[in-house]
Design an enzyme around this catalytic site. Structure first.
Site, mmCIF file in Angstrom:
data_model
loop_
_atom_site.group_PDB
_atom_site.id
_atom_site.type_symbol
_atom_site.label_atom_id
_atom_site.label_comp_id
_atom_site.label_asym_id
_atom_site.label_seq_id
_atom_site.Cartn_x
_atom_site.Cartn_y
_atom_site.Cartn_z
ATOM 1 N N ASP A 46 0.850 -1.183 0.000
ATOM 2 C CA ASP A 46 0.000 0.000 0.000
ATOM 3 C C ASP A 46 0.885 1.233 0.000
ATOM 4 O O ASP A 46 1.900 1.280 0.687
ATOM 5 C CB ASP A 46 -0.895 -0.014 1.247
ATOM 6 C CG ASP A 46 -1.730 1.238 1.350
ATOM 7 O OD1 ASP A 46 -1.441 2.052 2.237
ATOM 8 O OD2 ASP A 46 -2.634 1.411 0.529
ATOM 9 N N LYS A 160 -19.894 12.324 -7.815
ATOM 10 C CA LYS A 160 -18.453 12.156 -7.997
ATOM 11 C C LYS A 160 -18.093 10.723 -7.637
ATOM 12 O O LYS A 160 -18.602 10.181 -6.648
ATOM 13 C CB LYS A 160 -17.697 13.130 -7.087
ATOM 14 C CG LYS A 160 -16.183 12.949 -7.073
ATOM 15 C CD LYS A 160 -15.575 13.734 -5.922
ATOM 16 C CE LYS A 160 -15.743 12.979 -4.633
ATOM 17 N NZ LYS A 160 -15.873 13.770 -3.449
#
Length: 249
Positions: A46, A160
Site C-alpha cells: 500500500d 463524484k
C-alpha cells in the site's frame, strides 16, 4: 540429524538469518518468513501515506472532451468561464469539514477530496455555497458520492466517483459548446482519456450533475435519482512519493 536434530538445526539457521537481517533494519515476527523473503522477487505494498506524502493534487483534467494538463494561472479565467459547472461539482461534492473560518484552519477529511476542493477554489475563488440538502455517501459498493443542493433554480445533484460507476449513469455530456448526447463514440474518447491517466499512475474521478425535477422539498433518497446524469469531466490526481522512497526500495 534426521529426525531428532533436524528441527533445532533448521530453527538455528533461521534465527541466525533473522539476526543478520535485523542488522539491516529488517524485523521478522515469524521465522518461516525469512525463507519466504529470501525467495521474494516482487513486493506489492500500500502506498498512500506509507510511500507517499499523502498530499494529493490534481494534475490533469478532462473538461467535457477537452484535456488540460497545465493548470496554470493563464488558463484559469478561460476554463472557469467555459466549464463552471465542473468546478462547482468539485467544490460542492465532498464530505470535508471546513475549518477555514478558524485561525489556522483548513479542510479536514480525505486528501483526495481536499485536492479537488482546493483546485476548484483556485478556479472559482469566492464562489457562494448554496444550502446543502442531503447526501448519498460514498461506500465501497457504490464507489461514488452524490450531494444535493438548493439554489435559486431549484435542487441540483452533484455526483463524484469512479468512472466505471458514474459513466453508466450519464446520458449527456456538457462541454464548452453546450450539452449533447453521450453516444458510444464520445464515451470511447472518455474511456481512452481515463486509461491514459491511469497509465500515468493517476487516480481518476468522474464528475456529473443533474437538475432535479420540480419538487417542493429536498429528496429523501438520492440514490434513486442517480440516473440521467450529465457528464462534466474527469480529474486525474497524483500522490507524489516521499523523497526517501528510492533509498528504501
Amino acid at each position: 540429524m534426521v529426525p531428532e536434530g533436524l528441527l533445532p538445526t533448521l530453527t538455528l539457521a533461521l534465527v541466525l538469518a533473522a539476526q543478520r537481517m535485523a542488522r539491516r533494519n529488517v524485523l521478522i515476527r515469524h521465522l518461516p518468513s525469512v525463507e519466504t523473503l529470501g525467495s521474494t522477487t516482487v513486493i506489492c505494498t500500500d502506498k498512500t501515506g506509507a510511500l507517499t506524502d499523502n498530499r494529493m493534487r490534481v494534475v490533469e483534467l478532462m473538461l467535457g472532451l477537452e484535456t488540460v494538463t497545465t493548470l496554470d494561472l493563464d488558463q484559469r479565467t478561460q476554463l472557469a468561464d467555459s466549464h463552471k459547472e465542473f468546478f462547482r461539482a468539485a467544490n460542492r461534492c465532498h464530505s470535508l469539514e471546513d475549518t477555514s473560518q478558524i485561525k489556522g484552519g483548513a479542510l479536514l477529511g480525505d486528501p483526495m477530496e481536499v485536492a479537488l476542493v482546493e483546485m476548484a477554489r483556485r478556479f472559482l475563488p469566492g464562489s457562494s455555497q448554496p444550502r446543502r440538502c442531503c447526501e448519498a455517501p460514498f461506500d465501497s459498493r457504490r464507489m461514488r458520492q452524490s450531494v444535493a443542493f438548493e439554489d435559486a433554480e431549484g435542487f441540483v445533484l452533484y455526483c463524484k466517483g469512479a468512472p466505471e460507476t458514474v459513466l453508466p449513469l450519464c446520458t449527456d455530456l456538457l462541454s464548452s459548446s453546450g450539452s449533447k448526447a453521450l453516444d458510444p463514440k464520445t464515451l470511447g474518447r472518455i474511456l481512452e482519456a481515463q486509461g491514459h491517466m491511469a497509465e500515468n499512475g493517476l487516480r481518476v474521478l468522474a464528475l456529473a450533475v443533474k437538475t432535479l425535477p420540480d419538487v417542493s422539498r429536498p429528496p429523501s433518497d438520492l440514490s434513486d435519482l442517480e440516473e440521467g446524469l450529465t457528464f462534466l469531466g474527469l480529474a486525474g490526481l497524483e500522490d507524489p512519493p516521499r523523497a526517501e522512497v528510492p533509498d528504501a526500495v
